[in-house]
Design a protein around this motif. Sequence first.
Motif, mmCIF file in Angstrom:
data_model
loop_
_atom_site.group_PDB
_atom_site.id
_atom_site.type_symbol
_atom_site.label_atom_id
_atom_site.label_comp_id
_atom_site.label_asym_id
_atom_site.label_seq_id
_atom_site.Cartn_x
_atom_site.Cartn_y
_atom_site.Cartn_z
ATOM 1 N N VAL A 1 6.695 24.213 -2.959
ATOM 2 C CA VAL A 1 5.925 24.232 -4.200
ATOM 3 C C VAL A 1 6.671 23.449 -5.281
ATOM 4 N N THR A 2 5.953 23.101 -6.344
ATOM 5 C CA THR A 2 6.570 22.465 -7.503
ATOM 6 C C THR A 2 7.266 23.524 -8.355
ATOM 7 N N ARG A 3 7.962 23.076 -9.406
ATOM 8 C CA ARG A 3 8.601 24.007 -10.326
ATOM 9 C C ARG A 3 7.572 24.953 -10.963
ATOM 10 N N ALA A 4 6.341 24.462 -11.094
ATOM 11 C CA ALA A 4 5.272 25.276 -11.682
ATOM 12 C C ALA A 4 4.580 26.170 -10.663
ATOM 13 N N GLY A 5 4.976 26.073 -9.394
ATOM 14 C CA GLY A 5 4.386 26.909 -8.360
ATOM 15 C C GLY A 5 3.206 26.293 -7.634
ATOM 16 N N LYS A 6 2.903 25.016 -7.882
ATOM 17 C CA LYS A 6 1.779 24.363 -7.213
ATOM 18 C C LYS A 6 2.149 24.033 -5.766
ATOM 19 N N PRO A 7 1.314 24.417 -4.777
ATOM 20 C CA PRO A 7 1.615 24.130 -3.370
ATOM 21 C C PRO A 7 1.625 22.627 -3.100
ATOM 22 N N LEU A 8 2.620 22.174 -2.364
ATOM 23 C CA LEU A 8 2.732 20.760 -1.989
ATOM 24 C C LEU A 8 2.485 20.572 -0.503
ATOM 25 N N PHE A 9 3.283 21.211 0.329
ATOM 26 C CA PHE A 9 3.084 21.133 1.774
ATOM 27 C C PHE A 9 3.769 22.319 2.439
ATOM 28 N N MET A 10 3.388 22.560 3.702
ATOM 29 C CA MET A 10 3.878 23.712 4.446
ATOM 30 C C MET A 10 4.832 23.252 5.538
ATOM 31 N N LEU A 11 5.942 23.948 5.684
ATOM 32 C CA LEU A 11 6.881 23.700 6.767
ATOM 33 C C LEU A 11 6.647 24.754 7.840
ATOM 34 N N THR A 12 6.203 24.310 9.028
ATOM 35 C CA THR A 12 5.873 25.236 10.112
ATOM 36 C C THR A 12 6.680 24.880 11.358
ATOM 37 N N PRO A 13 7.992 25.097 11.339
ATOM 38 C CA PRO A 13 8.821 24.752 12.499
ATOM 39 C C PRO A 13 8.499 25.634 13.694
ATOM 40 N N PRO A 14 8.870 25.197 14.893
ATOM 41 C CA PRO A 14 8.553 25.961 16.103
ATOM 42 C C PRO A 14 9.300 27.286 16.134
ATOM 43 N N PRO A 15 8.716 28.318 16.738
ATOM 44 C CA PRO A 15 9.389 29.618 16.813
ATOM 45 C C PRO A 15 10.409 29.723 17.941
ATOM 46 N N GLU A 16 10.230 28.963 19.022
ATOM 47 C CA GLU A 16 11.030 29.170 20.224
ATOM 48 C C GLU A 16 12.419 28.535 20.119
ATOM 49 N N PRO A 17 13.463 29.260 20.541
ATOM 50 C CA PRO A 17 14.824 28.720 20.505
ATOM 51 C C PRO A 17 14.979 27.393 21.248
ATOM 52 N N LYS A 18 14.297 27.241 22.386
ATOM 53 C CA LYS A 18 14.425 26.018 23.176
ATOM 54 C C LYS A 18 13.931 24.808 22.397
ATOM 55 N N ALA A 19 12.787 24.941 21.727
ATOM 56 C CA ALA A 19 12.235 23.834 20.948
ATOM 57 C C ALA A 19 13.107 23.531 19.736
ATOM 58 N N ILE A 20 13.617 24.558 19.095
ATOM 59 C CA ILE A 20 14.493 24.363 17.928
ATOM 60 C C ILE A 20 15.750 23.615 18.340
ATOM 61 N N ARG A 21 16.340 24.016 19.460
ATOM 62 C CA ARG A 21 17.563 23.366 19.940
ATOM 63 C C ARG A 21 17.287 21.898 20.291
ATOM 64 N N ARG A 22 16.140 21.641 20.908
ATOM 65 C CA ARG A 22 15.813 20.279 21.331
ATOM 66 C C ARG A 22 15.563 19.355 20.144
ATOM 67 N N MET A 23 14.946 19.874 19.081
ATOM 68 C CA MET A 23 14.541 19.024 17.954
ATOM 69 C C MET A 23 15.428 19.190 16.722
ATOM 70 N N ARG A 24 16.610 19.737 16.910
ATOM 71 C CA ARG A 24 17.470 20.105 15.773
ATOM 72 C C ARG A 24 17.809 18.932 14.866
ATOM 73 N N PHE A 25 17.861 17.715 15.416
ATOM 74 C CA PHE A 25 18.195 16.543 14.605
ATOM 75 C C PHE A 25 16.987 15.686 14.248
ATOM 76 N N PHE A 26 15.811 16.061 14.763
ATOM 77 C CA PHE A 26 14.629 15.239 14.530
ATOM 78 C C PHE A 26 13.774 15.745 13.379
ATOM 79 N N ARG A 27 13.664 17.048 13.246
ATOM 80 C CA ARG A 27 12.841 17.622 12.185
ATOM 81 C C ARG A 27 13.519 18.880 11.643
#
Length: 276
Positions: free
Chosen positions: A131-157
């Motif tokens: 959000v902005t300083r005023a609280g306006k939504p900009l975008f959502m971060l929805t990273p993967p839940p699974e440990p395997k995917a997080i480990r694989r993409m740790r440097f990409f996103r």
Amino acid sequence: MTNSSAAAQIPLDDVAVLMPAYNGQADVDLTLASFSETAPIHVLIVDDGSTPPIVAPVIANMTIEVLRMPQNGGIERALQTGIDTLAERGFRYAARIDAGDRSVPQRLAKQRVFMELHPRVAGLGMWTQVVTRAGKPLFMLTPPPEPKAIRRMRFFRLSLAHPSMMLRIDAVREVGNYRSEYGSAEDLDLFVRLMQRYDCANLPELGLYYELNEGGISATKRRRQVISTLRLQWRYFNPVNPYDWLGLAKNLLHLVTPYRALQRIKRLLLAPRASR
């Protein structure tokens, strides 16, 4: 993975919110006031040499300790000191948040339920609304839940949003705690080391409102942050992982692209998700 009714019954005696702060009393007050939990909340503010010093606000259902550093030494040292202090106090979990960000109700209880059920998970994040300083939504971060995917993409996103994390304190200290070796990328440095021995995961639901602050580390120390990230990528590079190659190319591009241009690109690509 967890539900609100179960989380509402969870005690938080072994959980502490860990927030480093350098000036910005109003942001500290706003962030702490955003927490809403059924159980009493413990907070440790590490005041990194603020002038004037940070003062603990009076908030119902919340016990707040302010640990004052003798001088400004940077977020890496503040977080390292905070983790060691919480360990000395007997806490098992540190819930990260930064001044200016806001928590959703029952975030701490939901994360603690998950951590208790998954002892191999040393760090647990949540989805994050930027959000902005005023609280306006900009975008959502929805990273993967699974440990395997997080480990694989740790440097990409961005797979783990640092201010949304709950950390297992003994695991953090086991791998060497926060360090200053990779300035402004202390979170990625810690997560990579944690994932060599443990898992990291995400709860796939909104847990944090992250304030996009033009005066924050990602903006003011961006070049240092990108260089530190590239150094980490080089140290832990896995040539058989295509996401490591993609991450290397992405961060080289970040090194030569202006910060505001990158933020405009993110908003264009991710803004539609903000309405979900």
